[in-house]
Design a protein around this motif. Structure first.
Motif, PDB file in Angstrom:
ATOM      1  N   PHE A 239       3.819  -6.637 -11.710  1.00 27.46           N
ATOM      2  CA  PHE A 239       3.680  -5.400 -12.334  1.00 27.46           C
ATOM      3  C   PHE A 239       2.519  -5.308 -13.244  1.00 27.46           C
ATOM      4  CE2 PHE A 239       7.976  -4.505 -10.617  1.00 27.46           C
ATOM      5  CZ  PHE A 239       7.680  -3.220 -10.204  1.00 27.46           C
ATOM      6  N   ASP A 240       2.493  -6.354 -14.158  1.00 24.26           N
ATOM      7  CA  ASP A 240       1.368  -6.035 -15.290  1.00 24.26           C
ATOM      8  C   ASP A 240      -0.032  -5.768 -14.653  1.00 24.26           C
ATOM      9  OD1 ASP A 240       3.262  -6.150 -17.202  1.00 24.26           O
ATOM     10  OD2 ASP A 240       3.103  -8.371 -17.613  1.00 24.26           O
ATOM     11  N   PHE A 241      -0.138  -6.588 -13.561  1.00 19.81           N
ATOM     12  CA  PHE A 241      -1.590  -6.590 -12.883  1.00 19.81           C
ATOM     13  C   PHE A 241      -1.625  -5.196 -11.974  1.00 19.81           C
ATOM     14  CE2 PHE A 241      -4.381  -7.181  -9.230  1.00 19.81           C
ATOM     15  CZ  PHE A 241      -5.364  -7.473  -9.916  1.00 19.81           C
ATOM     16  N   ILE A 242      -0.583  -4.980 -11.270  1.00 19.10           N
ATOM     17  CA  ILE A 242      -0.776  -3.769 -10.525  1.00 19.10           C
ATOM     18  C   ILE A 242      -0.761  -2.636 -10.895  1.00 19.10           C
ATOM     19  CG2 ILE A 242       0.341  -2.478  -8.460  1.00 19.10           C
ATOM     20  CD1 ILE A 242      -1.023  -4.883  -7.394  1.00 19.10           C
ATOM     21  N   VAL A 243      -0.244  -2.219 -12.258  1.00 21.65           N
ATOM     22  CA  VAL A 243       0.044  -1.094 -12.621  1.00 21.65           C
ATOM     23  C   VAL A 243      -1.336  -0.887 -13.406  1.00 21.65           C
ATOM     24  CG1 VAL A 243       0.998   0.027 -14.904  1.00 21.65           C
ATOM     25  CG2 VAL A 243       2.665  -1.176 -13.239  1.00 21.65           C
ATOM     26  N   HIS A 244      -2.037  -1.681 -14.109  1.00 22.07           N
ATOM     27  CA  HIS A 244      -3.172  -1.284 -14.521  1.00 22.07           C
ATOM     28  C   HIS A 244      -4.521  -1.518 -13.632  1.00 22.07           C
ATOM     29  CE1 HIS A 244      -0.899  -1.094 -18.221  1.00 22.07           C
ATOM     30  NE2 HIS A 244      -0.512  -2.057 -17.940  1.00 22.07           N
ATOM     31  N   GLU A 245      -4.392  -2.041 -12.507  1.00 18.79           N
ATOM     32  CA  GLU A 245      -5.410  -2.316 -11.863  1.00 18.79           C
ATOM     33  C   GLU A 245      -6.157  -0.924 -11.165  1.00 18.79           C
ATOM     34  OE1 GLU A 245      -4.674  -3.357  -7.747  1.00 18.79           O
ATOM     35  OE2 GLU A 245      -6.594  -4.553  -7.577  1.00 18.79           O
ATOM     36  N   ASN A 246      -5.258   0.046 -10.603  1.00 16.78           N
ATOM     37  CA  ASN A 246      -5.915   1.249 -10.274  1.00 16.78           C
ATOM     38  C   ASN A 246      -4.572   2.267 -10.277  1.00 16.78           C
ATOM     39  OD1 ASN A 246      -6.905   3.565  -8.993  1.00 16.78           O
ATOM     40  ND2 ASN A 246      -6.639   2.591  -6.745  1.00 16.78           N
ATOM     41  N   PRO A 247      -4.351   2.746 -11.630  1.00 17.61           N
ATOM     42  CA  PRO A 247      -3.081   3.464 -11.772  1.00 17.61           C
ATOM     43  C   PRO A 247      -3.165   4.653 -11.143  1.00 17.61           C
ATOM     44  CG  PRO A 247      -4.610   3.041 -13.891  1.00 17.61           C
ATOM     45  CD  PRO A 247      -4.988   2.309 -12.872  1.00 17.61           C
ATOM     46  N   MET A 248      -4.338   5.379 -10.980  1.00 14.34           N
ATOM     47  CA  MET A 248      -4.429   6.702 -10.238  1.00 14.34           C
ATOM     48  C   MET A 248      -4.125   6.523  -8.708  1.00 14.34           C
ATOM     49  SD  MET A 248      -4.487   9.663 -10.757  1.00 14.34           S
ATOM     50  CE  MET A 248      -5.805  10.521 -11.933  1.00 14.34           C
ATOM     51  N   GLY A 249      -4.312   5.261  -8.249  1.00 14.46           N
ATOM     52  CA  GLY A 249      -3.893   5.053  -6.935  1.00 14.46           C
ATOM     53  C   GLY A 249      -2.417   5.082  -6.735  1.00 14.46           C
ATOM     54  N   LEU A 250      -1.606   4.695  -7.552  1.00  9.26           N
ATOM     55  CA  LEU A 250      -0.255   4.571  -7.639  1.00  9.26           C
ATOM     56  C   LEU A 250       0.456   5.773  -7.952  1.00  9.26           C
ATOM     57  CD1 LEU A 250       0.276   1.337  -9.875  1.00  9.26           C
ATOM     58  CD2 LEU A 250      -0.139   1.494  -7.420  1.00  9.26           C
ATOM     59  N   LEU A 251      -0.290   6.833  -8.638  1.00  8.78           N
ATOM     60  CA  LEU A 251       0.258   8.027  -9.165  1.00  8.78           C
ATOM     61  C   LEU A 251       0.180   9.223  -8.380  1.00  8.78           C
ATOM     62  CD1 LEU A 251      -0.103   7.388 -12.960  1.00  8.78           C
ATOM     63  CD2 LEU A 251       1.781   6.565 -11.526  1.00  8.78           C
ATOM     64  N   GLN A 252      -0.878   9.049  -7.589  1.00  8.02           N
ATOM     65  CA  GLN A 252      -1.039  10.109  -6.703  1.00  8.02           C
ATOM     66  C   GLN A 252      -0.279   9.930  -5.346  1.00  8.02           C
ATOM     67  OE1 GLN A 252      -2.057  13.100  -6.331  1.00  8.02           O
ATOM     68  NE2 GLN A 252      -3.967  13.730  -7.604  1.00  8.02           N
ATOM     69  N   TYR A 253      -0.086  11.105  -4.351  1.00 11.24           N
ATOM     70  CA  TYR A 253       0.319  10.595  -3.075  1.00 11.24           C
ATOM     71  C   TYR A 253      -0.601   9.551  -2.275  1.00 11.24           C
ATOM     72  CZ  TYR A 253       3.162  14.712  -3.197  1.00 11.24           C
ATOM     73  OH  TYR A 253       4.068  15.860  -3.391  1.00 11.24           O
ATOM     74  N   GLY A 254       0.243   8.713  -1.611  1.00  9.62           N
ATOM     75  CA  GLY A 254      -0.716   7.386  -1.107  1.00  9.62           C
ATOM     76  C   GLY A 254      -0.368   7.618   0.362  1.00  9.62           C
ATOM     77  N   PRO A 255      -0.748   6.656   1.129  1.00 13.06           N
ATOM     78  CA  PRO A 255      -0.658   6.466   2.689  1.00 13.06           C
ATOM     79  C   PRO A 255       0.726   6.485   3.135  1.00 13.06           C
ATOM     80  CG  PRO A 255      -1.275   4.415   1.650  1.00 13.06           C
ATOM     81  CD  PRO A 255      -1.584   5.400   0.533  1.00 13.06           C
ATOM     82  N   MET A 256       1.076   7.281   4.153  1.00 14.22           N
ATOM     83  CA  MET A 256       2.481   7.682   4.681  1.00 14.22           C
ATOM     84  C   MET A 256       2.852   6.314   5.065  1.00 14.22           C
ATOM     85  SD  MET A 256       4.141  10.412   4.464  1.00 14.22           S
ATOM     86  CE  MET A 256       4.074  12.203   4.086  1.00 14.22           C
ATOM     87  N   GLN A 257       1.931   5.511   5.589  1.00 14.04           N
ATOM     88  CA  GLN A 257       2.438   4.106   6.201  1.00 14.04           C
ATOM     89  C   GLN A 257       2.469   3.105   5.280  1.00 14.04           C
ATOM     90  OE1 GLN A 257      -0.575   5.882   6.690  1.00 14.04           O
ATOM     91  NE2 GLN A 257      -2.166   4.359   7.103  1.00 14.04           N
ATOM     92  N   GLY A 258       2.541   3.242   4.129  1.00 14.59           N
ATOM     93  CA  GLY A 258       2.683   2.046   3.118  1.00 14.59           C
ATOM     94  C   GLY A 258       1.460   1.386   2.794  1.00 14.59           C
ATOM     95  N   ASP A 259       1.475   0.430   2.026  1.00 13.41           N
ATOM     96  CA  ASP A 259       0.527  -0.516   1.504  1.00 13.41           C
ATOM     97  C   ASP A 259      -0.191  -1.349   2.758  1.00 13.41           C
ATOM     98  OD1 ASP A 259      -1.081  -1.671  -0.596  1.00 13.41           O
ATOM     99  OD2 ASP A 259      -0.157  -3.433  -0.298  1.00 13.41           O
ATOM    100  N   ALA A 260      -1.144  -1.366   2.872  1.00 14.22           N
ATOM    101  CA  ALA A 260      -1.904  -2.069   3.891  1.00 14.22           C
ATOM    102  C   ALA A 260      -1.975  -3.394   3.688  1.00 14.22           C
ATOM    103  CB  ALA A 260      -3.335  -1.646   4.112  1.00 14.22           C
ATOM    104  N   ARG A 261      -2.223  -3.829   2.633  1.00 14.18           N
ATOM    105  CA  ARG A 261      -1.963  -5.456   2.509  1.00 14.18           C
ATOM    106  C   ARG A 261      -0.587  -5.940   2.761  1.00 14.18           C
ATOM    107  NH1 ARG A 261      -4.326 -10.123   3.213  1.00 14.18           N
ATOM    108  NH2 ARG A 261      -3.686 -11.639   1.808  1.00 14.18           N
ATOM    109  N   LEU A 262       0.372  -5.219   2.461  1.00 11.37           N
ATOM    110  CA  LEU A 262       1.785  -5.434   2.766  1.00 11.37           C
ATOM    111  C   LEU A 262       2.062  -5.820   4.188  1.00 11.37           C
ATOM    112  CD1 LEU A 262       4.518  -6.402   1.620  1.00 11.37           C
ATOM    113  CD2 LEU A 262       5.110  -4.041   1.326  1.00 11.37           C
ATOM    114  N   SER A 263       1.582  -4.728   4.926  1.00  9.28           N
ATOM    115  CA  SER A 263       1.604  -4.768   6.146  1.00  9.28           C
ATOM    116  C   SER A 263       0.983  -5.927   6.910  1.00  9.28           C
ATOM    117  CB  SER A 263       1.320  -3.588   6.928  1.00  9.28           C
ATOM    118  OG  SER A 263       1.795  -2.457   6.600  1.00  9.28           O
ATOM    119  N   GLU A 264      -0.089  -6.074   6.403  1.00  7.33           N
ATOM    120  CA  GLU A 264      -1.048  -7.350   6.973  1.00  7.33           C
ATOM    121  C   GLU A 264      -0.226  -8.704   6.582  1.00  7.33           C
ATOM    122  OE1 GLU A 264      -5.759  -8.270   6.372  1.00  7.33           O
ATOM    123  OE2 GLU A 264      -4.614  -7.647   4.621  1.00  7.33           O
TER     124      GLU A 264
END
Lengths: 397, 397
Positions: free
Chosen positions: B52-77
């Motif tokens: 959390f400490d890493f992800i929250v501050h890495e690209n916060p705007m990317g987390l706080l706006q609408y994102g991809p409907m299909q979810g996080d690409a790296r997690l799928s991969e």
């Protein structure tokens, strides 16, 4: 094997919103009035990052195990308090659901209350997912004609006479896609018809807190003497869309049934995002924050309106929103709107064709949705200048 | 107004799980074998906090706006990679959905594929929400008799002859509530019947990675030559239930239809929790972590089994799980199980009556679910000693 799937889930409308996104992404200089995202400047990024830093380490095990199905208690408490004190809703006999954005409610409401063949009445142009979710859940989305005050009561009554109606779906404030706000008198007329035909009202109000001009109009829920209103709200437009926190207020028995169905069919939501929203609400002066949000939206909307008034064709009509995210541009019937759209795209301006929002599947309308939230003010000005020049080219001075 | 709601959403089964929770909470010395939560010692709390400490501050705007409907690409991969390499699934023609835990799939699958009146076959005792969600979505949950190897093929075939079947819901590994694992031969027999009656198989495998004894049994999906298996997995039992991250692998066309329905009716999920899971998977040796998880579960299960073998009544049968979270205690038919349950509760031991899991609504069975995951080993020993003494009191030596 070949899966045979029900028709209700395989119906596919045009995806004009995605089309604009996909064609515009990565194109240098492309200005999109197509994206329905909140204004990035209005997101309190630092405050939310700080809230994560606190919440994640406060009681991590509490976040990482299964938690309460009904969501975070403090968030419910703060939400109810605001609905009562600020929005003057009577909470007696009411229940609250915390949902995955207001978006999850679009599915939960029809699947809970509708039987196959039931009709749901909605504006002729309305939020795409609200149309699709009703269809997906096996009910019939019936578009009702609108005028400059929103849904036309006599048209609603004509439809309701079928006796198959279950509820009316409305976005009374700064409607998506038209930006129209329904005046109080019209709301009361609609409520009277709901009462006459025993329909309930699904009042979807994600933009209600973002009024930047004109006078507040009381919500349906605030005068809901017959307890027939489900009121949906969201923190997506005022704090963060990505955290996915919305809510639904309504009659206790209906809410508890929806909650039970949600528990069975979707499971609980992550607690961390809910606790972050609650923590932010506890930490900041939310009303002061909303004032800033409104300023951001007002300045962007003003920029769009200013250029249009100066440079747009007099034959084209653009709604003047008093809040929210969208304006609606109506063209003369003589214009080939598919061609106009292509020309805009070729000139690097993205707008959304009205077919994306047609609740009756009507796709040959002569209107476009313009969103002013994501581009910067210089981009809005530049994009609107291009668009206005094209309106004159296609429609005359 | 009075809302009339469809019968499918107002059906209410007994809530024996909640009953044990509510009666036991805050009672000093109460030992609950009722809670179906993962073992807290198996949750990598610090690793997740760091993520959390890493992800929250890495690209916060990317987390706080609408994102991809299909979810996080790296997690799928990462998920697909594991399903292919570790679980030997053929990914050709397959699609993946990231879901709000595996729980959200319990609703998405029946609402997407079932028409009213369609039948869904499942074990006579199975996961409560799997039963309720099928009912809520308007399909019929049909319980099929089981033996020590799980669902009985001849009983399934008898039911399938109705011609109304749509799919078979199974938890083949360490079933909830019985702890039973279906052997490969039985899986092949069930698959042959699915093939004969053109049913698909919904293979729910949240516990599959937590095998702590015996040999791995290939999943249905790994020998799914006819492409009729939807395989559901989850990070809830192996990383954290509270983050709500699950997934579904299945034929591309079905998955894309389910994904579209999910988009319309539930909206996207928070990106932050998905990115945290992906980051954890990228940071740790997941297989080494799973070894630790299995050790925790094995030691707790062993404690339960050890006491039962030493001190339980010979008239009572307890399944010996080779993984997962649950054991199933069957009493002689002569025992009044409601009374036995009350006596256990009065002696501060919580167990779950089999009626909580009855897919046909049969509530007069003579069995209980015991979970060994949450209590400590000394608590398990103490609780089992009390329980074993009671089995002798009620059933004889």
């Amino acid at each position: 094997m070949s899966f045979s799937l029900p028709e209700r889930v395989t119906l596919k409308g045009p995806n004009f919103i995605r089309e604009v996104f996909e064609r515009g992404v990565g194109v240098p200089g492309f200005i999109s009035f197509g994206i329905g995202n909140p204004a990035p400047e209005a997101i309190p990024v630092k405050v939310i990052e700080d809230a994560f830093d606190f919440i994640v380490h406060e009681n991590p095990m509490g976040l990482l195990q299964y938690g309460p199905m009904q969501g975070d208690a403090r968030l419910s408490e703060l939400t109810l308090e605001r609905l009562s004190k600020v929005h003057h809703m009577n909470l007696e006999g009411q229940g609250l659901i915390i949902s995955n954005g207001a978006g999850q409610l679009l599915g939960l409401v029809p699947i809970t209350v509708c039987e196959p063949g039931d009709e749901v009445y909605m504006d002729d142009y309305t939020f795409t997912s609200a149309i699709n979710s009703v269809r997906n859940m096996g009910a019939k989305a019936v578009g009702i004609k609108t005028d400059e005050f929103g849904m036309i009561p006599s048209e609603l009554e004509k439809a309701a006479q079928s006796g198959k109606g279950k509820y009316i779906y409305l976005i009374p404030n700064f409607q998506n896609p038209t930006g129209i706000t329904m005046p109080l008198e019209r709301r009361k007329e609609i409520y009277a018809i709901a009462s006459k035909y025993d329909l309930f009202i699904y009042e979807d109000d994600p933009y209600g807190e973002i009024r930047f001009a004109g006078e507040h109009v009381p919500s349906f829920k605030s005068f809901d003497t017959e307890n027939r209103v489900l009121y949906a709200g969201s923190y997506s437009k005022t704090l963060s869309a990505g955290l996915r926190v919305g809510f639904l207020l309504g009659p206790e028995d209906v809410i508890s049934t929806i909650q039970a169905l949600k528990n069975n069919t979707a499971g609980q939501m992550p607690l961390v995002t809910q606790k972050v929203v609650a923590h932010v609400l506890d930490q900041i002066d939310y009303d002061a924050h909303l004032e800033n949000v409104r300023k951001v939206y007002k300045s962007k909307c003003d920029a769009m309106m200013r250029v249009f008034k100066e440079k747009g064709s007099s034959k084209v009509h653009l709604t003047e929103p008093t809040g929210g995210m969208f304006a609606w541009m109506t063209m003369p019937d003589t214009v080939d709107c598919d061609e106009f759209f292509e020309t805009c795209m070729n000139k690097n301006v993205g707008i959304i064709k009205c077919g994306a929002f047609a609740s009756d599947g009507v796709e040959n309308g002569h209107a476009f949705r313009l969103s002013y939230t994501v581009p910067t003010i210089p981009e809005i000005e530049k994009g609107m200048e291009i668009l206005c020049a094209l309106t004159k080219e296609y429609c005359g001075e």
